[in-house]
Design a protein around this motif. Structure first.
Motif, PDB file in Angstrom:
ATOM      1  N   LEU A  31       0.783  -1.341   0.023  1.00 28.52           N
ATOM      2  CA  LEU A  31      -0.084  -0.079  -0.115  1.00 28.52           C
ATOM      3  C   LEU A  31       0.771   1.320   0.029  1.00 28.52           C
ATOM      4  CD1 LEU A  31      -2.875  -1.153   2.604  1.00 28.52           C
ATOM      5  CD2 LEU A  31      -3.175  -0.865   0.223  1.00 28.52           C
ATOM      6  N   THR A  32       2.082   1.229   0.676  1.00 34.93           N
ATOM      7  CA  THR A  32       2.988   2.516   0.656  1.00 34.93           C
ATOM      8  C   THR A  32       3.547   2.550  -0.899  1.00 34.93           C
ATOM      9  OG1 THR A  32       3.607   1.938   2.975  1.00 34.93           O
ATOM     10  CG2 THR A  32       5.119   3.273   1.455  1.00 34.93           C
ATOM     11  N   LEU A  33       3.761   1.563  -1.511  1.00 34.18           N
ATOM     12  CA  LEU A  33       4.397   1.550  -2.722  1.00 34.18           C
ATOM     13  C   LEU A  33       3.560   2.234  -3.698  1.00 34.18           C
ATOM     14  CD1 LEU A  33       6.583  -1.820  -2.970  1.00 34.18           C
ATOM     15  CD2 LEU A  33       7.481   0.610  -2.518  1.00 34.18           C
ATOM     16  N   VAL A  34       2.415   1.878  -3.613  1.00 29.18           N
ATOM     17  CA  VAL A  34       1.360   2.114  -4.727  1.00 29.18           C
ATOM     18  C   VAL A  34       0.709   3.563  -4.388  1.00 29.18           C
ATOM     19  CG1 VAL A  34       0.883  -0.322  -5.261  1.00 29.18           C
ATOM     20  CG2 VAL A  34      -0.638   1.082  -3.640  1.00 29.18           C
ATOM     21  N   THR A  35       1.046   4.112  -3.255  1.00 28.15           N
ATOM     22  CA  THR A  35       0.492   5.604  -3.137  1.00 28.15           C
ATOM     23  C   THR A  35       0.890   6.412  -4.126  1.00 28.15           C
ATOM     24  OG1 THR A  35       0.779   5.012  -0.694  1.00 28.15           O
ATOM     25  CG2 THR A  35       0.498   7.278  -1.520  1.00 28.15           C
ATOM     26  N   TRP A  36       2.262   6.343  -4.542  1.00 31.14           N
ATOM     27  CA  TRP A  36       2.265   7.331  -5.568  1.00 31.14           C
ATOM     28  C   TRP A  36       1.429   7.556  -6.844  1.00 31.14           C
ATOM     29  CZ3 TRP A  36       4.562  11.901  -5.971  1.00 31.14           C
ATOM     30  CH2 TRP A  36       4.953  12.450  -7.051  1.00 31.14           C
ATOM     31  N   PRO A  37       1.589   6.110  -7.533  1.00 28.91           N
ATOM     32  CA  PRO A  37       0.647   6.104  -8.745  1.00 28.91           C
ATOM     33  C   PRO A  37      -0.697   6.555  -8.679  1.00 28.91           C
ATOM     34  CG  PRO A  37       1.243   4.141  -8.148  1.00 28.91           C
ATOM     35  CD  PRO A  37       2.054   4.917  -7.439  1.00 28.91           C
ATOM     36  N   ILE A  38      -1.256   6.457  -7.363  1.00 26.32           N
ATOM     37  CA  ILE A  38      -2.584   6.757  -7.076  1.00 26.32           C
ATOM     38  C   ILE A  38      -2.892   8.193  -6.619  1.00 26.32           C
ATOM     39  CG2 ILE A  38      -4.595   6.922  -5.065  1.00 26.32           C
ATOM     40  CD1 ILE A  38      -3.919   3.650  -4.753  1.00 26.32           C
ATOM     41  N   LYS A  39      -1.553   8.788  -6.251  1.00 25.10           N
ATOM     42  CA  LYS A  39      -1.696  10.392  -6.234  1.00 25.10           C
ATOM     43  C   LYS A  39      -1.429  10.869  -7.536  1.00 25.10           C
ATOM     44  CE  LYS A  39       1.066  14.140  -3.872  1.00 25.10           C
ATOM     45  NZ  LYS A  39       1.295  14.895  -5.088  1.00 25.10           N
ATOM     46  N   LEU A  40      -0.695  10.405  -8.439  1.00 24.70           N
ATOM     47  CA  LEU A  40      -0.701  10.698  -9.658  1.00 24.70           C
ATOM     48  C   LEU A  40      -2.035  10.759 -10.538  1.00 24.70           C
ATOM     49  CD1 LEU A  40       2.808   9.319 -11.072  1.00 24.70           C
ATOM     50  CD2 LEU A  40       2.303  11.599 -10.301  1.00 24.70           C
ATOM     51  N   GLU A  41      -2.816   9.684 -10.394  1.00 26.47           N
ATOM     52  CA  GLU A  41      -3.959   9.512 -11.138  1.00 26.47           C
ATOM     53  C   GLU A  41      -4.963  10.553 -10.210  1.00 26.47           C
ATOM     54  OE1 GLU A  41      -7.103   8.106 -13.309  1.00 26.47           O
ATOM     55  OE2 GLU A  41      -5.187   8.356 -13.575  1.00 26.47           O
ATOM     56  N   ALA A  42      -4.890  10.679  -9.055  1.00 23.89           N
ATOM     57  CA  ALA A  42      -5.870  11.667  -8.492  1.00 23.89           C
ATOM     58  C   ALA A  42      -5.426  13.186  -8.928  1.00 23.89           C
ATOM     59  CB  ALA A  42      -5.461  11.724  -6.744  1.00 23.89           C
ATOM     60  N   SER A  43      -4.431  13.582  -9.292  1.00 21.05           N
ATOM     61  CA  SER A  43      -4.222  14.789  -9.759  1.00 21.05           C
ATOM     62  C   SER A  43      -4.293  15.060 -10.934  1.00 21.05           C
ATOM     63  CB  SER A  43      -2.246  14.843  -9.550  1.00 21.05           C
ATOM     64  OG  SER A  43      -1.831  14.993  -7.909  1.00 21.05           O
ATOM     65  N   PRO A  50      -9.688   9.095  -4.947  1.00 18.95           N
ATOM     66  CA  PRO A  50      -8.724   7.715  -4.936  1.00 18.95           C
ATOM     67  C   PRO A  50      -7.846   7.708  -3.697  1.00 18.95           C
ATOM     68  CG  PRO A  50      -9.231   8.799  -7.116  1.00 18.95           C
ATOM     69  CD  PRO A  50      -9.998   9.555  -6.184  1.00 18.95           C
ATOM     70  N   LEU A  51      -7.157   9.031  -3.482  1.00 22.20           N
ATOM     71  CA  LEU A  51      -6.204   9.156  -2.616  1.00 22.20           C
ATOM     72  C   LEU A  51      -6.617   9.129  -1.087  1.00 22.20           C
ATOM     73  CD1 LEU A  51      -3.143   9.279  -2.050  1.00 22.20           C
ATOM     74  CD2 LEU A  51      -3.479  12.071  -2.309  1.00 22.20           C
ATOM     75  N   ALA A  52      -7.771   9.449  -0.931  1.00 16.23           N
ATOM     76  CA  ALA A  52      -8.392   9.520   0.535  1.00 16.23           C
ATOM     77  C   ALA A  52      -8.675   8.126   0.866  1.00 16.23           C
ATOM     78  CB  ALA A  52      -9.818  10.533   0.304  1.00 16.23           C
ATOM     79  N   VAL A  53      -9.186   7.414  -0.227  1.00 17.21           N
ATOM     80  CA  VAL A  53      -9.511   5.890   0.096  1.00 17.21           C
ATOM     81  C   VAL A  53      -8.535   5.143   0.363  1.00 17.21           C
ATOM     82  CG1 VAL A  53     -10.440   3.631  -0.976  1.00 17.21           C
ATOM     83  CG2 VAL A  53     -11.798   5.790  -1.402  1.00 17.21           C
ATOM     84  N   HIS A  54      -7.487   5.359  -0.498  1.00 17.28           N
ATOM     85  CA  HIS A  54      -6.032   4.672  -0.253  1.00 17.28           C
ATOM     86  C   HIS A  54      -5.507   4.919   1.161  1.00 17.28           C
ATOM     87  CE1 HIS A  54      -2.339   2.661  -1.320  1.00 17.28           C
ATOM     88  NE2 HIS A  54      -1.787   3.697  -0.940  1.00 17.28           N
ATOM     89  N   LEU A  55      -5.396   6.241   1.403  1.00 14.53           N
ATOM     90  CA  LEU A  55      -4.584   6.543   2.746  1.00 14.53           C
ATOM     91  C   LEU A  55      -5.539   5.908   4.013  1.00 14.53           C
ATOM     92  CD1 LEU A  55      -3.602  10.274   2.051  1.00 14.53           C
ATOM     93  CD2 LEU A  55      -2.278   7.991   2.044  1.00 14.53           C
ATOM     94  N   THR A  56      -6.898   5.772   3.775  1.00 13.65           N
ATOM     95  CA  THR A  56      -7.730   5.245   4.788  1.00 13.65           C
ATOM     96  C   THR A  56      -7.385   3.675   4.930  1.00 13.65           C
ATOM     97  OG1 THR A  56      -9.385   6.803   4.312  1.00 13.65           O
ATOM     98  CG2 THR A  56      -9.805   4.810   5.457  1.00 13.65           C
ATOM     99  N   ILE A  57      -7.178   2.887   3.929  1.00 16.76           N
ATOM    100  CA  ILE A  57      -6.726   1.624   3.932  1.00 16.76           C
ATOM    101  C   ILE A  57      -5.358   1.668   4.679  1.00 16.76           C
ATOM    102  CG2 ILE A  57      -6.588  -0.302   2.531  1.00 16.76           C
ATOM    103  CD1 ILE A  57      -8.196   0.559   0.445  1.00 16.76           C
TER     104      ILE A  57
END
Length: 300
Positions: A31-43, A50-57
């Protein structure tokens, strides 16, 4: 005898705790490693969801790891099955964020090399039987029941050790599938040419609606439906023989259904079967290592 039974129970608890913590650590790293691509997609999309859901998990997983053992044990046991569906959903953001080229052309090349025709397009027209179509689509729709019900039955019957063993095998197979999707995305025939020309029916319509609403594009190879169902079958055969026979029969139908419905290439299903078997074997070896560790800790 009482002392021996107590020691065995302690070893089983220690082993399950070690496995549960190992699973949580692996999930936290992923989950830590995939935070960056999710942040890119959210931007890119301008959506904070997307980022809020991910950071919650991620936060929930880290919180469990930091909590005292007795408080976290039940939640940690259920971590994989609790956050698994959300992790699948966020694959759409991970795949888009990484931007790897989709590899359907490669898979189609393998398909032609292994099969004389394109089964995902030809199987349904050849077997254009309404009742068969409905049965196969029902088997496909039963996927979550195959994955969730056997572990739930184990847990409710007090067989925590077998439950944790099953979740370990599931996290192995899902881990391999999810990493493959992120680095080697494949859309599958449903996205490229549409669902196969199978007979219409209420169950088929339900499955198509479910896929339209919940499927993540790029997650065709290998078929996680097939791989996870194979793992569930093997685990159930090991721990719940009667349940395992039923799950295995439905898994066979589900495997055929993934191709019959045009949801996956035949290669996706074939590799899913192989991966499921290898993941189950790998989990069994990891479980053996955890058992040795628990015994060493008890002896010390």
């Amino acid at each position: 005898m009482h002392v021996a039974s107590s020691t065995l129970a302690t070893d089983a608890t220690d082993r399950s705790d070690r496995i549960g913590r190992g699973i949580a650590i692996a999930l936290a790293i992923y989950l830590t490693l995939v935070t960056w691509p999710i942040k890119l997609e959210a931007s890119e999309t301008g959506s904070a969801v997307p980022l809020a859901v991910h950071l919650t998990i991620l936060g929930y997983t880290l919180l469990l790891l930091a909590a005292p053992v007795r408080l976290r044990r039940p939640a940690l046991d259920w971590l994989t099955l609790t956050i698994g569906p959300l992790m699948y959903i966020e694959l759409r953001w991970i795949i888009a964020g990484l931007g790897a080229p989709h590899r359907d052309a490669v898979i189609l090349g393998w398909e032609r090399a292994f099969f004389p025709s394109d089964p995902s397009a030809t199987l349904a027209p050849r077997l254009h039987v309404p009742w068969l179509s409905e049965v196969l689509h029902l088997a496909y729709a039963s996927y979550y029941l195959l994955v969730y019900l056997p572990p739930i039955a184990l847990y409710l019957s007090g067989r925590r050790d077998a439950f944790v063993s099953t979740t370990l095998a599931l996290i192995v197979v899902y881990g391999v599938c999810f990493i493959t999707y992120a680095l080697f995305p494949v859309d599958g025939p449903r996205y490229l040419v549409g669902a196969a020309a199978a007979p219409e029916g209420p169950i088929r319509s339900f499955v198509l609606t479910l896929l339209d609403r919940g499927s993540s594009r790029g997650t065709a190879f290998p078929s996680s439906h097939v791989a996870a169902s194979v793992v569930s079958s093997l685990c159930a055969l090991r721990h719940q023989r009667g349940v395992g026979i039923v799950v295995s029969l439905v898994t066979v139908a589900l495997t055929v259904a993934t191709v019959y419905g045009g949801f996956h290439y035949a290669v996706d299903a074939l590799v899913g079967v192989i991966l499921g078997g290898l993941a189950w074997l790998s989990a069994w070896l990891l479980e053996a290592l955890a058992s040795r560790g628990a015994q060493s800790a008890t002896a010390a």
